[in-house]
Write an enzyme that holds these catalytic residues in place. Structure first.
Site, PDB file in Angstrom:
ATOM      1  N   HIS A   1      -8.328   6.232   2.853  1.00  0.00           N
ATOM      2  CA  HIS A   1      -8.377   4.791   2.592  1.00  0.00           C
ATOM      3  C   HIS A   1      -8.200   4.543   1.095  1.00  0.00           C
ATOM      4  CE1 HIS A   1     -11.099   0.972   2.284  1.00  0.00           C
ATOM      5  NE2 HIS A   1      -9.821   0.661   2.236  1.00  0.00           N
TER       6      HIS A   1
ATOM      7  N   ASN B   1     -16.114  -0.676   3.124  1.00  0.00           N
ATOM      8  CA  ASN B   1     -15.978  -2.004   3.732  1.00  0.00           C
ATOM      9  C   ASN B   1     -17.235  -2.458   4.463  1.00  0.00           C
ATOM     10  OD1 ASN B   1     -13.483  -2.799   2.804  1.00  0.00           O
ATOM     11  ND2 ASN B   1     -12.366  -1.845   4.475  1.00  0.00           N
TER      12      ASN B   1
ATOM     13  N   LYS C   1       0.454   2.163  15.009  1.00  0.00           N
ATOM     14  CA  LYS C   1       0.061   3.431  14.393  1.00  0.00           C
ATOM     15  C   LYS C   1       0.267   4.600  15.355  1.00  0.00           C
ATOM     16  CE  LYS C   1      -3.234   1.572  10.987  1.00  0.00           C
ATOM     17  NZ  LYS C   1      -2.673   2.193   9.771  1.00  0.00           N
TER      18      LYS C   1
ATOM     19  N   SER D   1      -8.293   0.570   6.671  1.00  0.00           N
ATOM     20  CA  SER D   1      -9.541   0.126   6.054  1.00  0.00           C
ATOM     21  C   SER D   1     -10.600  -0.242   7.083  1.00  0.00           C
ATOM     22  CB  SER D   1      -9.272  -1.088   5.146  1.00  0.00           C
ATOM     23  OG  SER D   1      -8.677  -2.139   5.889  1.00  0.00           O
TER      24      SER D   1
ATOM     25  N   GLU E   1      -2.148  -2.737  10.482  1.00  0.00           N
ATOM     26  CA  GLU E   1      -3.443  -2.397  11.083  1.00  0.00           C
ATOM     27  C   GLU E   1      -3.427  -2.734  12.577  1.00  0.00           C
ATOM     28  OE1 GLU E   1      -6.897  -1.532   8.957  1.00  0.00           O
ATOM     29  OE2 GLU E   1      -5.080  -0.345   8.789  1.00  0.00           O
TER      30      GLU E   1
ATOM     31  N   MET F   1       0.825  -1.201   0.000  1.00  0.00           N
ATOM     32  CA  MET F   1       0.000   0.000   0.000  1.00  0.00           C
ATOM     33  C   MET F   1       0.863   1.256   0.000  1.00  0.00           C
ATOM     34  SD  MET F   1      -3.108  -0.923  -0.273  1.00  0.00           S
ATOM     35  CE  MET F   1      -3.975   0.598   0.085  1.00  0.00           C
TER      36      MET F   1
ATOM     37  N   ASP G   1      10.541   3.330   5.987  1.00  0.00           N
ATOM     38  CA  ASP G   1      10.215   2.037   6.588  1.00  0.00           C
ATOM     39  C   ASP G   1      11.240   1.761   7.689  1.00  0.00           C
ATOM     40  OD1 ASP G   1       8.207  -0.377   5.279  1.00  0.00           O
ATOM     41  OD2 ASP G   1       9.553  -0.928   6.926  1.00  0.00           O
TER      42      ASP G   1
ATOM     43  N   VAL H   1       1.149   1.781   7.782  1.00  0.00           N
ATOM     44  CA  VAL H   1       1.777   0.666   8.497  1.00  0.00           C
ATOM     45  C   VAL H   1       0.716  -0.368   8.862  1.00  0.00           C
ATOM     46  CG1 VAL H   1       3.632   2.147   9.340  1.00  0.00           C
ATOM     47  CG2 VAL H   1       1.594   1.833  10.741  1.00  0.00           C
TER      48      VAL H   1
END
Length: 727
Positions: A460, A510, A417, A439, A412, A334, A353, A410
Site C-alpha cells: 500500500h 486507513n 483486480k 488501500s 479498487e 498511483m 495500461d 488498477v
C-alpha cells in the site's frame, strides 16, 4: 581501539583523524570527546606543533552524536545532562581559543577542519569551533544541523556559534528547519569557508595552517567591538527579526514542539550576553528539551525505530530479494508514481495500461517530475534520460516476461483486480511475486484469484508516491516469507520506510485515518464550529484538520468507502451520522479539492480560500460549543484507540511500526512519537479515564480496548525499556 588518532608530520602540522572502528559513519561519544581533548592538549603543549588539522578517516566526516550518550545522560537526570553538555563546550571552546592568551588573544595555534564528505550535528558543531572549515567538493555530501527534525536542537555550541557567525535570520533555516546543504551551497551560505577538490583537501588544509596569521584565529565574537549580524534583539534591525521569528515558530509548531521554542529562547537570551554565558544558556535549554518526554519519543520513532525498520528489523531470514525488473499494472497516478520511484532507484520498469495512450501518459508523469527536478538543479539531463529509458510503457502483457515483482495498481474493484492477476500470472515466471496496491480491499480475498497465493502480498503506497515515505506491506493469510522479504527489499531499494501488518479491513493506516476524519465530520453534524474542529487538530500537532484531509483525499472516495463498509458490516455499521454529511456534500457536488469545492472553498487554481461558508446553512452551528480539550481528545482518541485495537487483534505486531507508520503515513502528532508514544506520555490510566468519559458522553466507539485497561491496572507502558542506538 580508539576513535581519534594523532600524527605530526615533518613540517610540524598535527593531524587528528576521526575514524570510529566498526562504524560506516563517525559518531561522537563521551569517550571520543575525551580522546579528542587529549590530542588537542598534546598539540597545544608541543612547541614543535605549528597547527592542527581535524579530519576523518572515512569518506564522510561525521553523522552526529551517538544516541547512547544522550540516553545515558538523560537517565542521570537534568544535572547529568547539563554537566555532560558543558564538558563538550569546554573541549570545543579549548579548540576555539587554541592556547591563546585570554587578554591579548595572541599565541594560539591554527586549527582547521577538513571535511571529506557529510558533516551533520556534532559533525558540524566541532568544525564550527575550529578557525577555518574547508570542505571537499563532494556534491553528495550533506552539511547541516538536522537535530530539530528528531525533537532536539544543536546543543554543543552549534546554535550559539551559527547565530553569531551568520545572524539569527540567516541561521534560522539551518537551525529551525534542519536545512542541509551540499558543500558549495554551504560555502555560499557562509557555513564553511572554502570548498576544494577532494584530492586537494588535506594539502589545502596544511597550506592554510602554515600560512595562518594570529588574526585568523580570533573568532569575531571574541574580538573587541563584535556586533551580531542583523542585530541583537533590542537593536532596530534585530527587534523585527526576533519578533518575526517568534511568530514564525509558533505558527509552524503550534506550540507543541518543545525543541523549537527552546532553541529560539537560547538564541534570544544568548544574544543578550557574552559568548561563554550564551553557551551555558544553550546547555540549559538543551537540558530542558532532553528532559521533556517528547524529545525521547521523537528520537525513538523518527530516528532509532525508523532506521531499524528500514534496515529490515522484521524481515524474514531469507537470501537477498533485490528487484531486477518490475512490472506495474495500471498507469494512473498511483501506478505512474510507483513506476517513477522505481526507475529513479535504478530498477527496470514495464508500465502497462489498457491503452497505449494511458500507458504513455503514465510514463510522462515521470518526465514531468524529472523536469521539475532539473529546474531545481537536482536532476541532470543525463539522469533524466537514464530514468526514462528504464520505463517501458505498453499494453502488452508479454513484456512482463522476466519480471521478478509485479505491483498491480488498477481500480479498487475485486473483479478487475482478479482479471489482472490471472493475465499477469499467465505472462510471468513461476517465481514472480505479485503485489496489489490497495488501500481498503482485504488481501486474503484478492489472493483467491491467484494460482500462487503464497506469492501474493499487499503493498500500500501513499499518495503522492514520490513524496510520501511510508509503504504499508500487508500479509494475507497465505502469504509466504519470500513475498514479505521481496516486498521489504523493494521498499528499501526505492528508499522508503516499510511497515508490515497482517490482513484486516483497512489494514493499519486507513483504519486509524478514517475514524479521525469521521470524528471531525460527526462533529460538524453535531453543530460544532468547523473552525474549532480544524484548529483543535492543528493545535495538538496534526498537520491537517479532518475536514481538510477529507477534501484532499476526495469526498467521493469517502462515499465509496462508506458504502462498501456498510455493505460488509450490515447492522453493525457505526457511522450513519457521518454518511448523512458526506452523502449530502456529494449530492451538492462538493467532492473536495479536485472539484474546487468541499468543506473548504477554493479559487479557480485550486488554492484553498477557507472553510466553505455554506456549511452553517446545511449544519447549523450550536449555541453551546465544546471546550478545546474535549475536541482534541475526540480527534486523538479516535485514532489511538484503533491503533491499540490493531495491536490487540494482531493486525499490528510491532509497536515500532505502529508509531513510525502513524507519523509517516498520516502525520500523527510527530511531537508525541506516535500513538503508542503518546499513550506512554499521557499514561495508560489517564487515557482510560479520558476514554471512559468520552464513552459516557459520545458513545461506545471510545470504549478502551481490554489491552489498554489491563496496562492501566498494572501501570504498564508500551516502551518499558529506554531504547538507544548509535546514529
Amino acid at each position: 581501539m580508539t576513535d581519534f588518532t594523532y600524527a605530526v608530520d615533518a613540517d610540524g602540522v598535527a593531524t587528528i583523524t576521526w575514524d570510529v572502528p566498526s562504524k560506516s559513519m563517525n559518531v561522537m561519544s563521551m569517550e571520543g570527546f575525551a580522546e579528542l581533548n587529549a590530542h588537542i592538549d598534546t598539540a597545544l603543549a608541543d612547541p614543535a606543533v605549528k597547527g592542527v588539522i581535524v579530519t576523518s578517516g572515512k569518506k564522510d566526516f561525521a553523522g552526529g552524536m551517538d544516541l547512547n550518550v544522550i540516553a545515558r545522560m538523560r537517565a542521570g537526570g537534568a544535572q547529568a545532562i547539563f554537566d555532560g553538555v558543558m564538558q563538550m563546550h569546554t573541549v570545543l571552546r579549548k579548540i576555539e581559543r587554541a592556547g591563546m592568551d585570554p587578554k591579548t588573544l595572541k599565541g594560539g595555534k591554527p586549527i582547521v577542519a577538513a571535511l571529506p564528505g557529510t558533516a551533520l550535528g556534532i559533525g558540524l558543531e566541532l568544525p564550527l569551533s575550529c578557525h577555518r572549515i574547508i570542505a571537499a567538493d563532494n556534491p553528495k555530501a550533506k552539511i547541516g544541523l538536522p537535530e530539530i527534525m528528531v525533537g532536539i536542537f544543536p546543543g554543543a555550541g552549534g546554535t550559539t556559534r551559527l547565530v553569531r557567525k551568520m545572524g539569527a535570520m540567516m541561521a534560522a533555516p539551518f537551525l529551525l528547519e534542519g536545512k542541509l546543504s551540499d558543500p558549495q551551497k554551504a560555502r555560499a551560505a557562509g557555513i564553511v569557508d572554502e570548498v576544494v577538490a577532494p584530492e586537494a583537501l588535506l594539502a589545502r588544509a596544511k597550506e592554510w595552517v602554515l600560512s595562518a596569521k594570529e588574526a585568523d584565529l580570533v573568532k569575531p565574537w571574541d574580538a573587541k567591538g563584535y556586533k551580531m549580524p542583523g542585530g541583537t534583539p533590542y537593536s532596530a534591525g534585530g527587534f523585527m527579526t526576533f519578533v518575526g521569528a517568534s511568530a514564525m515558530v509558533l505558527g509552524k509548531t503550534q506550540g507543541v514542539y518543545p525543541a523549537a521554542k527552546a532553541l529560539l529562547s537560547a538564541v534570544y537570551e544568548g544574544a543578550l550576553v557574552p559568548f561563554d554565558t550564551a553557551l551555558k544558556i544553550e546547555a540549559r535549554q538543551f537540558t530542558s528539551v532532553l528532559m521533556n518526554p517528547s524529545a525521547s519519543a521523537m528520537i525513538r520513532s523518527l530516528f532509532i525505530n525508523k532506521e531499524a525498520l528500514e534496515k529490515g528489523a522484521n524481515r524474514p531470514a531469507l537470501p537477498d530479494q533485490t528487484v531486477r525488473k518490475l512490472g506495474v499494472i495500471g498507469a494512473g497516478m498511483m501506478g505512474a508514481g510507483i513506476a517513477y520511484v522505481s526507475a529513479n532507484a535504478g530498477i527496470e520498469v514495464v508500465l502497462i495500461d489498457a491503452t497505449q495512450e494511458s500507458a504513455d501518459r503514465g510514463r510522462a508523469h515521470s518526465e514531468t517530475l524529472l523536469d521539475k527536478g532539473m529546474k531545481r538543479g537536482k536532476v541532470t539531463a543525463e539522469k533524466k534520460a537514464e530514468v526514462l529509458a528504464r520505463i517501458t510503457a505498453t499494453t502488452d502483457y508479454a513484456t512482463l516476461s522476466g519480471c521478478d515483482l509485479i505491483v498491480e495498481a488498477v481500480f479498487e474493484d475485486p473483479k478487475v483486480k482478479a482479471e489482472v492477476t490471472a493475465r499477469v500470472e499467465a505472462a510471468v515466471g513461476p517465481d514472480c511475486i505479485f503485489a496489489t496496491n490497495t488501500s481498503t480491499l482485504p488481501i486474503s480475498g484478492l489472493a483467491k484469484a491467484s494460482a500462487r497465493p503464497e506469492q501474493f502480498i499487499g503493498i500500500h503506497f501513499f499518495s503522492p508516491v514520490d513524496k510520501m515515505m511510508l509503504v504499508e506491506i500487508i500479509k494475507g493469510k497465505a502469504t509466504g516469507d519470500r513475498a514479505v522479504a521481496k516486498a521489504l527489499d523493494f521498499v528499501r531499494q526505492i528508499r522508503k520506510t516499510p511497515i508490515v501488518v497482517n490482513d484486516a479491513r483497512f489494514f493499519y493506516a486507513n483504519r486509524c485515518i478514517i475514524p479521525y476524519i469521521n470524528e471531525g465530520i460527526r462533529m460538524v453534524a453535531e453543530g460544532v464550529e468547523p473552525a474549532l474542529i480544524e484548529n483543535a487538530a492543528k493545535l495538538v500537532g496534526m498537520p491537517l484538520g479532518p475536514l481538510q484531509l477529507v477534501d484532499e483525499t476526495s469526498i467521493d472516495l469517502g462515499v465509496k468507502i462508506a458504502k462498501a463498509t456498510r455493505a460488509a458490516m450490515g447492522d453493525a455499521y457505526p457511522d450513519g451520522a457521518v454518511d448523512e454529511v458526506i452523502f449530502r456534500m456529494a449530492d451538492l457536488g462538493r467532492m473536495g479539492r479536485k472539484a474546487n469545492a468541499g468543506f473548504y472553498a477554493y479559487d479557480d487554481k485550486g488554492n484553498r480560500l477557507g472553510l466553505w461558508d455554506g456549511l452553517a446553512a446545511e449544519w447549523p452551528v450550536a449555541e453551546a460549543q465544546p471546550d478545546l480539550v474535549t475536541v482534541q481528545h475526540r480527534l486523538l482518541m479516535a485514532q489511538v484507540l484503533e491503533a491499540v485495537r490493531a495491536l490487540q487483534e494482531g493486525v499490528l505486531t510491532d509497536i515500532r511500526e505502529g508509531d513510525v507508520g502513524a507519523i509517516l503515513g498520516w502525520g500523527f502528532a510527530p511531537w508525541s512519537g506516535g500513538p503508542f508514544g503518546w499513550l506512554d506520555i499521557l499514561g495508560q490510566a489517564r487515557a482510560v479515564e479520558i476514554c471512559d468519559d468520552l464513552t459516557a458522553r459520545f458513545g461506545p466507539r471510545f470504549t478502551p480496548p481490554q489491552m489498554l485497561r489491563d496496562m492501566a491496572a498494572k501501570g504498564a507502558v508500551f516502551y518499558p525499556v529506554a531504547q538507544s542506538k548509535a546514529a
